[in-house]
Scaffold this active site. Sequence first.
Site, mmCIF file in Angstrom:
data_model
loop_
_atom_site.group_PDB
_atom_site.id
_atom_site.type_symbol
_atom_site.label_atom_id
_atom_site.label_comp_id
_atom_site.label_asym_id
_atom_site.label_seq_id
_atom_site.Cartn_x
_atom_site.Cartn_y
_atom_site.Cartn_z
ATOM 1 N N TYR A 275 -8.287 -11.337 2.018
ATOM 2 C CA TYR A 275 -9.031 -10.209 1.459
ATOM 3 C C TYR A 275 -9.568 -10.624 0.097
ATOM 4 C CZ TYR A 275 -9.300 -5.608 -0.990
ATOM 5 O OH TYR A 275 -9.682 -4.527 -1.743
ATOM 6 N N ARG A 276 -10.805 -10.331 -0.170
ATOM 7 C CA ARG A 276 -11.509 -10.590 -1.420
ATOM 8 C C ARG A 276 -11.978 -12.040 -1.519
ATOM 9 N NH1 ARG A 276 -10.210 -10.175 -7.936
ATOM 10 N NH2 ARG A 276 -9.778 -12.385 -7.756
ATOM 11 N N VAL A 277 -13.291 -12.183 -1.674
ATOM 12 C CA VAL A 277 -13.873 -13.488 -1.941
ATOM 13 C C VAL A 277 -15.191 -13.233 -2.674
ATOM 14 C CG1 VAL A 277 -14.827 -13.565 0.415
ATOM 15 C CG2 VAL A 277 -14.671 -15.668 -0.925
ATOM 16 N N LYS A 278 -15.149 -13.336 -4.008
ATOM 17 C CA LYS A 278 -16.316 -13.019 -4.834
ATOM 18 C C LYS A 278 -17.240 -14.215 -5.016
ATOM 19 C CE LYS A 278 -14.085 -9.188 -7.219
ATOM 20 N NZ LYS A 278 -13.764 -8.564 -8.527
ATOM 21 N N LYS B 68 0.846 -1.192 0.000
ATOM 22 C CA LYS B 68 0.000 0.000 0.000
ATOM 23 C C LYS B 68 0.885 1.246 0.000
ATOM 24 C CE LYS B 68 -4.025 0.023 1.198
ATOM 25 N NZ LYS B 68 -5.309 0.139 0.475
ATOM 26 N N SER C 292 -6.462 0.916 -11.441
ATOM 27 C CA SER C 292 -7.348 -0.160 -11.013
ATOM 28 C C SER C 292 -8.035 -0.731 -12.244
ATOM 29 C CB SER C 292 -8.382 0.342 -10.002
ATOM 30 O OG SER C 292 -9.218 1.326 -10.594
ATOM 31 N N GLY D 88 -5.868 -0.468 -15.571
ATOM 32 C CA GLY D 88 -4.967 0.121 -14.583
ATOM 33 C C GLY D 88 -4.033 -0.847 -13.906
ATOM 34 N N ARG D 89 -4.277 -2.163 -14.068
ATOM 35 C CA ARG D 89 -3.430 -3.153 -13.416
ATOM 36 C C ARG D 89 -3.139 -4.321 -14.353
ATOM 37 N NH1 ARG D 89 -6.518 -3.840 -7.550
ATOM 38 N NH2 ARG D 89 -6.176 -1.710 -6.780
#
Length: 304
Positions: free
Chosen positions: A282-285, A163, A212, A216-217
Amino acid sequence: MKISKLSFPLASLFTLILVATLLSCGNKEEIMEEMEEMMEEEMASESDEDTGPIVECTTEGNNAVRDTDIANPVNVGTADDRSCYANYKESTIDGTTWGVYNITFGSNHLDNNGLQPRIERSLNRSQTTGIGSYARFTGTVRILETGKTNSDGSDGSYIMQAKGKHTGGGGSADPAICLYLAKPVYGTDADGNQVQVSFDLFREQINYRGGSGADGRDIVFLTNIPKNEATDIKLEVGFRADPDNPDAKIHYADAVIGGTEFNWNIPEPERGTQSGIRYGAYRVKGGRAQIRWANTTYEKVEIQ
C-alpha cells in the site's frame, strides 16, 4: 526469528556433482562456461522480482473491481486491489508459495479521490472491546522494492496496518491506527548502480484518534530488513487490562518482527470500537513497490 535468504536449489547440488564428474574427463574450460550458464539460469528461475519497466498500468493488471483475486489463494483475507499495474498472483520458491503484491505510482484506477494504490488483504475485524479481545495476524514477508521519490517524507510503502473505528467522530470514516512503513536504503550493485539493498521499517502511529499528517501521526523507527530476506512477523491488535488502573483498559498494537518485539499502546483506548489488520502492499508515491507474503494465518477473539 529471521529466516535466511532463499536456500540454494537442490537441483544445483546435482549440477555440481555432474560437473565434477565431467571435469575429470572433458574440456575443463568449456564445461566451466556451461556450468556458469546453468547456475545463472537456475538462480534466475528462483527469483520473483519484477525487473521490467515501471509503467502505470498493464492490460493484465487493469481489474474492474476491487475484490479481484485468484481461486484458493494461499494468503488469508479478502483482496482489495486498487492498482492497474499487476493483479495478485503467486510464486513458489524453494517449496514456499508466496503471494505477490506489486503496485506502481499513479496506478489507482478505481478511486478518483487521490487515494494511494494498493493490493491489500483485509481480515475480519474483532468487533468487541472486552479485555482479552484481539485480532492476530502472522506471516513471513520479503520486501523487494518500495516507493522512491525526491523527498524522504514521501519515500516508502506500507506492508501492513492496524485498523479500527472509534466513537466521538474525527478523522477518516475507517481510520488507520498505525501503519508499518518500509523505506528504501540504497547501495551499489556490481556495476556501480544505485539500488535498494535494505529497508528501514517504521511504525506510523496516531497521536490521537483519527490523527493524520505531520501533527496527527509520529513515525517511529523499528528495525532494518535486508532486501529479499524472509522475515517472520506477528501483529496483534486488541484490548488488555491496564495494570495501573483496574477500572481502565489498554488498546494495543503489538508487533514481533524478526523475533524482536515492538509493542505500542494506542491513544484514547476508551474510544476504540474495533481491532483490525490489513496487509499486502500500500502506498507508492513514486516508482514501484514489490512485497511478498507467505505462511499467513489469522485468529480473532471477541469478548464483550
